[in-house]
Enzyme design. Sequence first.
Site, PDB file in Angstrom:
ATOM      1  CE  LYS A  53      -3.746  -2.412   2.327  1.00 13.57           C
ATOM      2  NZ  LYS A  53      -4.373  -2.793   3.596  1.00 13.57           N
ATOM      3  CD  GLN A  97      -3.151  -4.424   6.700  1.00  7.83           C
ATOM      4  OE1 GLN A  97      -3.070  -3.476   5.934  1.00  7.83           O
ATOM      5  NE2 GLN A  97      -3.818  -5.523   6.388  1.00  7.83           N
ATOM      6  CG  ASP A 120      -9.556  -0.113   5.136  1.00  8.47           C
ATOM      7  OD1 ASP A 120      -9.423  -0.213   3.896  1.00  8.47           O
ATOM      8  OD2 ASP A 120      -8.866  -0.748   5.960  1.00  8.47           O
TER       9      ASP A 120
END
Length: 289
Positions: A53, A97, A120
């Site tokens: 990422k 994460q 997200d």
Amino acid sequence: MGSFLIDGKAIASRVRGEVGERVKHLADRWRAPHLAVVLVGDNPASATYVSSKDRAAREVGITATTHRLPASASEPEVLGLVRRLGQDGEVDGILVQLPLPAGVDAERVLEAIPPHKDVDGLHPTNVGLLAAGRPALVPCTPAGVVRLLKESGVVLAGARAVVLGRSQLVGKPMAQLLLAENATVTVCHSRTRDEHLEVRRAEVLVSAVGKPELVRGDWIAEGAVVIDVGINRRPSDGKLCGDVCFDEAAQRARLITPVPGGVGPMTIAQLLWNTVQAAERRLETGGRG
Ligand SMILES: NC(=O)c1ccc[n+]([C@@H]2O[C@H](COP(=O)([O-])OP(=O)(O)OC[C@H]3O[C@@H](n4cnc5c(N)ncnc54)[C@H](OP(=O)(O)O)[C@@H]3O)[C@@H](O)[C@H]2O)c1
């Protein structure tokens, strides 16, 4: 019927190009968007995801910073970091994460991200906005699937769509997004009876289960569009495979995604898209928080 492959890599590369243009435009007017990634512990798969990422963000000109905490970090420490990033005016997007180590409540941590920085799309505010059909930051994988379908010319309005899986990360937002596109949506899960009959009715099938080659060729309707989100290891040879038995399904589907090289590349492209969108929105609203 022979299928055509949906080339996720090519479409993702186009999306990254568009993001790069928007980043440039923002940098000219203000500054480059900034994505902060929080990595807790030393899970090797998580470390690999975070570094890809980070690399992808830099490639399009997004400033990316990774904030690491040890596996022994307490929940208040993780919350403290996320809240600091939330208040940092230089940070536009925050990604925590997952999974987090045992003892750290992921829901509490996700709720500490300001919704306008939640790239997200997992904060309850964004989940609710999506369910209400209002503009929101949307989870990257299902948003990427919609983009794949549109870029492939699939008409969703009125289509019978079946989603396998109902996770917060993929299945549920996928169903909401397809509904927003006016598809007629059925969601199957681990308790669904006669799942193959539901799948048989699908003009568009999206599978996000996590079971290698669960979906067999004879489940698929002739001419269906098949999107395979699953990333699994095939028990017989240890190779990567999806939830759908590709060789069988390709005999019947009109369009199908491969694994790897289908949905996967779109997920990161969509994360970059969400980051630039969050930054643009912050600029429009005067760079709050
Ligand atoms: N390509 C990408 O970028 C990407 C991104 C995210 C995830 N993935 C992959 O996508 C898969 C799903 O991920 P996830 O995070 O959504 O997984 P998850 O949280 O484990 O959810 C799996 C879902 O599948 C359902 N399920 C289990 N057995 C089923 C069956 N026989 N038929 C239909 N549904 C069934 C479960 O139902 P219940 O709710 O009833 O338990 C659950 O809702 C995994 O392979 C993951 O690695 C790929």
